[in-house]
Design an enzyme around this catalytic site. Structure first.
Site, PDB file in Angstrom:
ATOM      1  N   PHE A 191      -5.523  15.055  14.377  1.00  0.00           N
ATOM      2  CA  PHE A 191      -6.241  14.599  13.181  1.00  0.00           C
ATOM      3  C   PHE A 191      -6.383  13.085  13.111  1.00  0.00           C
ATOM      4  O   PHE A 191      -7.034  12.569  12.203  1.00  0.00           O
ATOM      5  CB  PHE A 191      -5.572  15.131  11.901  1.00  0.00           C
ATOM      6  CG  PHE A 191      -4.135  14.711  11.736  1.00  0.00           C
ATOM      7  CD1 PHE A 191      -3.098  15.571  12.085  1.00  0.00           C
ATOM      8  CD2 PHE A 191      -3.815  13.453  11.231  1.00  0.00           C
ATOM      9  CE1 PHE A 191      -1.769  15.186  11.931  1.00  0.00           C
ATOM     10  CE2 PHE A 191      -2.495  13.058  11.064  1.00  0.00           C
ATOM     11  CZ  PHE A 191      -1.476  13.926  11.425  1.00  0.00           C
TER      12      PHE A 191
ATOM     13  N   ARG B 182       7.856   6.118  -3.118  1.00  0.00           N
ATOM     14  CA  ARG B 182       7.656   7.398  -2.418  1.00  0.00           C
ATOM     15  C   ARG B 182       7.817   8.572  -3.386  1.00  0.00           C
ATOM     16  O   ARG B 182       7.090   9.551  -3.310  1.00  0.00           O
ATOM     17  CB  ARG B 182       8.664   7.554  -1.264  1.00  0.00           C
ATOM     18  CG  ARG B 182       8.406   6.688  -0.058  1.00  0.00           C
ATOM     19  CD  ARG B 182       7.174   7.062   0.733  1.00  0.00           C
ATOM     20  NE  ARG B 182       7.314   8.304   1.485  1.00  0.00           N
ATOM     21  CZ  ARG B 182       6.465   8.688   2.434  1.00  0.00           C
ATOM     22  NH1 ARG B 182       5.411   7.936   2.762  1.00  0.00           N
ATOM     23  NH2 ARG B 182       6.628   9.825   3.060  1.00  0.00           N
TER      24      ARG B 182
ATOM     25  N   THR C 218       3.232  14.640   1.185  1.00  0.00           N
ATOM     26  CA  THR C 218       1.987  14.339   1.902  1.00  0.00           C
ATOM     27  C   THR C 218       0.856  15.319   1.552  1.00  0.00           C
ATOM     28  O   THR C 218      -0.280  14.901   1.334  1.00  0.00           O
ATOM     29  CB  THR C 218       2.251  14.369   3.439  1.00  0.00           C
ATOM     30  OG1 THR C 218       3.390  13.530   3.714  1.00  0.00           O
ATOM     31  CG2 THR C 218       1.052  13.875   4.215  1.00  0.00           C
TER      32      THR C 218
ATOM     33  N   ARG D 211       0.116  12.340  -5.955  1.00  0.00           N
ATOM     34  CA  ARG D 211      -0.562  13.335  -5.111  1.00  0.00           C
ATOM     35  C   ARG D 211      -0.570  14.704  -5.788  1.00  0.00           C
ATOM     36  O   ARG D 211      -1.550  15.440  -5.714  1.00  0.00           O
ATOM     37  CB  ARG D 211       0.119  13.389  -3.742  1.00  0.00           C
ATOM     38  CG  ARG D 211      -0.190  12.153  -2.880  1.00  0.00           C
ATOM     39  CD  ARG D 211       0.711  12.079  -1.681  1.00  0.00           C
ATOM     40  NE  ARG D 211       0.307  11.060  -0.725  1.00  0.00           N
ATOM     41  CZ  ARG D 211       1.028  10.711   0.335  1.00  0.00           C
ATOM     42  NH1 ARG D 211       2.199  11.290   0.558  1.00  0.00           N
ATOM     43  NH2 ARG D 211       0.607   9.777   1.162  1.00  0.00           N
TER      44      ARG D 211
ATOM     45  N   HIS E 141      -1.228   5.624   0.200  1.00  0.00           N
ATOM     46  CA  HIS E 141      -0.217   5.455   1.249  1.00  0.00           C
ATOM     47  C   HIS E 141       0.943   4.701   0.630  1.00  0.00           C
ATOM     48  O   HIS E 141       0.740   3.792  -0.179  1.00  0.00           O
ATOM     49  CB  HIS E 141      -0.775   4.628   2.415  1.00  0.00           C
ATOM     50  CG  HIS E 141       0.322   4.101   3.303  1.00  0.00           C
ATOM     51  ND1 HIS E 141       0.893   4.855   4.302  1.00  0.00           N
ATOM     52  CD2 HIS E 141       0.992   2.914   3.299  1.00  0.00           C
ATOM     53  CE1 HIS E 141       1.855   4.145   4.881  1.00  0.00           C
ATOM     54  NE2 HIS E 141       1.934   2.960   4.291  1.00  0.00           N
TER      55      HIS E 141
ATOM     56  N   GLU F  47       4.930  -3.452   7.175  1.00  0.00           N
ATOM     57  CA  GLU F  47       3.622  -3.152   6.589  1.00  0.00           C
ATOM     58  C   GLU F  47       3.165  -4.248   5.632  1.00  0.00           C
ATOM     59  O   GLU F  47       1.978  -4.580   5.588  1.00  0.00           O
ATOM     60  CB  GLU F  47       3.673  -1.790   5.888  1.00  0.00           C
ATOM     61  CG  GLU F  47       3.816  -0.663   6.902  1.00  0.00           C
ATOM     62  CD  GLU F  47       3.834   0.734   6.290  1.00  0.00           C
ATOM     63  OE1 GLU F  47       3.755   0.872   5.050  1.00  0.00           O
ATOM     64  OE2 GLU F  47       3.913   1.701   7.069  1.00  0.00           O
TER      65      GLU F  47
END
Ligand code: UDP
Ligand code: MG
Length: 158
Positions: free
Chosen positions: A61, A89, A95, A106, A119, A130
């Protein structure tokens, strides 16, 4: 006690932008008590996506997610707080959007694994990398918050 300056990276993904959820997402992190120290809109490129999703480079993917992430701009932001990486998180949720807990971003706004709204860095070590990947030092702001005593207890602020 851990530092209240722990930083983590959040990307508001193209699905959230197209669905006019940007304000809602920022609002959730803000209301939690996390401190916003950097924010901007950027166009992701193959180069940065290869680096950012290096752990997924061999997955079938990967080309799909890379195409999705660069088809529209995204919002990148850095928030800080005590155990900010873990806290963000938890607010973000699992996810797979359709199985994520209700009350998480989410869980409340996504049915998808790819189009899952945000993200969030998954460890303190990755968060440091990051944040550096997306923000120059002079794009991050260290500002004194008014009313810190109503966000943390005295010993949590030391
Ligand atoms: N992803 C996907 N299909 C999968 C797994 C992941 O499209 O089967 C995408 C999804 O958008 C996810 C991103 O790749 O947010 C990064 O995957 P990771 O496992 O790091 O999940 P996250 O940390 O975002 O929960
Ligand atoms: Mg991840």
């Amino acid at each position: 006690m851990k530092p209240i300056e722990e930083k983590t990276l959040i990307i508001i993904k193209p699905d959230a932008l197209n669905r006019s959820l940007v304000g809602e997402i920022i609002h959730r992190f803000e209301r939690k008590g996390l401190k916003l120290v950097g924010i901007k809109m950027v166009q992701l490129t193959d180069e940065i996506l290869k680096e950012h999703y290096a752990h997924l480079a061999d997955k079938p993917f990967f080309p799909r997610i890379a195409k999705f992430m660069k088809s529209w701009p995204v919002i990148v932001m850095v928030v800080e707080g005590l155990e900010a990486v873990e806290s963000v998180r938890l607010i973000t949720g699992d996810t797979l959007g359709r199985k994520a807990d209700a009350g998480t971003i989410r869980g409340d706004f996504s049915m998808s694994v790819q189009a899952n709204i945000v993200h969030a860095s998954d460890s303190v070590e990755n968060a440091e990398k990051e944040v550096k990947r997306f923000f120059k030092d002079d794009e991050l702001f260290s500002w004194d918050r008014v009313g810190l005593e109503v966000i943390y207890a005295e010993d949590e602020r030391e």
